[in-house]
Design a protein around this motif. Structure first.
Motif, PDB file in Angstrom:
ATOM      1  N   UNK A 155      -1.732 -16.492 -48.935  1.00  0.00           N
ATOM      2  CA  UNK A 155      -1.649 -17.621 -48.020  1.00  0.00           C
ATOM      3  C   UNK A 155      -2.851 -17.582 -47.069  1.00  0.00           C
ATOM      4  N   UNK A 156      -3.622 -18.672 -46.972  1.00  0.00           N
ATOM      5  CA  UNK A 156      -4.863 -18.649 -46.184  1.00  0.00           C
ATOM      6  C   UNK A 156      -4.665 -18.535 -44.682  1.00  0.00           C
ATOM      7  N   UNK A 157      -3.481 -18.862 -44.195  1.00  0.00           N
ATOM      8  CA  UNK A 157      -3.230 -18.835 -42.754  1.00  0.00           C
ATOM      9  C   UNK A 157      -2.456 -17.593 -42.306  1.00  0.00           C
ATOM     10  N   UNK A 158      -1.533 -17.113 -43.131  1.00  0.00           N
ATOM     11  CA  UNK A 158      -0.665 -16.003 -42.728  1.00  0.00           C
ATOM     12  C   UNK A 158      -1.054 -14.668 -43.353  1.00  0.00           C
ATOM     13  N   UNK A 159      -1.812 -14.711 -44.445  1.00  0.00           N
ATOM     14  CA  UNK A 159      -2.168 -13.493 -45.163  1.00  0.00           C
ATOM     15  C   UNK A 159      -1.054 -12.963 -46.051  1.00  0.00           C
ATOM     16  N   UNK A 160       0.043 -13.706 -46.161  1.00  0.00           N
ATOM     17  CA  UNK A 160       1.148 -13.295 -47.024  1.00  0.00           C
ATOM     18  C   UNK A 160       0.738 -13.379 -48.496  1.00  0.00           C
ATOM     19  N   UNK A 161       1.335 -12.500 -49.299  1.00  0.00           N
ATOM     20  CA  UNK A 161       1.096 -12.498 -50.737  1.00  0.00           C
ATOM     21  C   UNK A 161       2.261 -13.166 -51.446  1.00  0.00           C
ATOM     22  N   UNK A 162       1.967 -14.178 -52.242  1.00  0.00           N
ATOM     23  CA  UNK A 162       2.971 -14.903 -53.014  1.00  0.00           C
ATOM     24  C   UNK A 162       2.813 -14.507 -54.485  1.00  0.00           C
ATOM     25  N   UNK A 163       3.884 -14.019 -55.081  1.00  0.00           N
ATOM     26  CA  UNK A 163       3.860 -13.634 -56.491  1.00  0.00           C
ATOM     27  C   UNK A 163       4.950 -14.416 -57.224  1.00  0.00           C
ATOM     28  N   UNK A 164       4.548 -15.206 -58.199  1.00  0.00           N
ATOM     29  CA  UNK A 164       5.502 -15.997 -58.971  1.00  0.00           C
ATOM     30  C   UNK A 164       5.718 -15.321 -60.322  1.00  0.00           C
ATOM     31  N   UNK A 165       6.956 -15.369 -60.799  1.00  0.00           N
ATOM     32  CA  UNK A 165       7.301 -14.767 -62.086  1.00  0.00           C
ATOM     33  C   UNK A 165       7.976 -15.805 -62.964  1.00  0.00           C
ATOM     34  N   UNK A 166       7.354 -16.114 -64.085  1.00  0.00           N
ATOM     35  CA  UNK A 166       7.968 -17.049 -65.029  1.00  0.00           C
ATOM     36  C   UNK A 166       9.177 -16.396 -65.685  1.00  0.00           C
ATOM     37  N   UNK A 167       9.026 -15.121 -66.066  1.00  0.00           N
ATOM     38  CA  UNK A 167      10.142 -14.368 -66.613  1.00  0.00           C
ATOM     39  C   UNK A 167      10.992 -13.864 -65.455  1.00  0.00           C
ATOM     40  N   UNK A 168      12.134 -14.481 -65.259  1.00  0.00           N
ATOM     41  CA  UNK A 168      12.985 -14.193 -64.107  1.00  0.00           C
ATOM     42  C   UNK A 168      13.085 -15.375 -63.167  1.00  0.00           C
ATOM     43  N   UNK A 169      12.104 -16.309 -63.261  1.00  0.00           N
ATOM     44  CA  UNK A 169      12.085 -17.522 -62.431  1.00  0.00           C
ATOM     45  C   UNK A 169      12.297 -17.174 -60.949  1.00  0.00           C
ATOM     46  N   UNK A 170      11.348 -16.386 -60.410  1.00  0.00           N
ATOM     47  CA  UNK A 170      11.435 -15.966 -59.017  1.00  0.00           C
ATOM     48  C   UNK A 170      10.084 -16.085 -58.326  1.00  0.00           C
TER      49      UNK A 170
END
Length: 227
Positions: A155-170
């Motif tokens: 995230x460009x403003x918060x520095x949080x890491x977003x990880x998406x998983x197709x297997x598991x839909x999370x």
């Protein structure tokens, strides 16, 4: 149909890579049209794309990274193969650290069940484990541990890491220090096969989904406006 990786480019443009062809597509999300495409290599298993400045990095599932610049004659290759990793499927850029981040979709059975994000320091040219995610962090309330990363973004403003998983839909969100903030179960009707994720500089979130020829589903991109 096979949108595998996604990254913000400039203006209202995103870049996307097909996971079977060596082509980068430039997509204008305002007009909804592909405005350009560039062939960069042979057919292969391409799983991630990330723009850093004017350089476009493309990740293969085996950890080999190729980069080029759209407007000048320049290219290089980076080797991020690791004996513990069977397949990578996600590439991001940590601007604060000047790291490329590689999400491992699958590691060999002999190693533990933790999920690992690796990093490549673009300045020092070193490769190492950056984030280690315990299995209980991706289990959720249902205790379903199915979580195989398919995309990663910062995230460009918060520095949080977003990880998406197709297997598991999370969707897993980590704080800037790597600690879990939230785990979201994705609606299977909305997210057919989420493979790519990126942010615009203003915080707008984009998630791309592969389609399926058998079910006659086209690839598509979802945009979530930053609040």
């Amino acid at each position: 149909r096979e949108i595998s990786g996604l990254s913000y480019y400039k203006g209202t443009q995103l870049v996307a890579v097909n996971d079977e062809e060596g082509i980068v597509y430039f997509f204008d999300y305002k007009s909804g049209k592909i405005v350009n495409d560039i062939s960069f290599g042979k057919a292969g298993d391409y799983e991630g794309i990330e723009v850093v400045g004017d350089e476009i990095f493309i990740l293969k599932s085996n950890g080999k990274i190729k980069s080029f610049k759209a407007e000048e004659a320049f290219e290089r290759e980076i080797d991020c193969t690791d004996p513990d990793v069977v397949e990578y499927e996600g590439l991001a850029y940590d601007a604060k650290q000047n790291y490329l981040l590689l999400a491992a979709k699958e590691r060999i059975k002999e190693v533990d069940d933790r999920k690992v994000v690796y990093a490549y320091d673009l300045k020092k040219k070193t490769f190492f484990k950056s984030i280690v995610i315990p299995e209980n962090q991706v289990a959720g309330d249902t205790k379903n541990k199915d979580f195989r990363p398919s995309g990663i973004a910062i995230h460009p403003k918060t520095g949080e890491t977003f990880i998406v998983a197709s297997s598991g839909k999370k969707l897993l969100v980590l704080a800037s220090d790597g600690k879990k903030e939230i785990l979201v179960n994705l609606d299977k009707e909305l997210y057919y096969q989420p493979e790519g994720i990126c942010f615009a500089p203003n915080g707008d979130l984009f998630i791309s989904s592969e389609g399926d020829k058998k079910d006659d589903v086209k690839g598509y991109i979802l945009r979530f406006a930053h609040q």
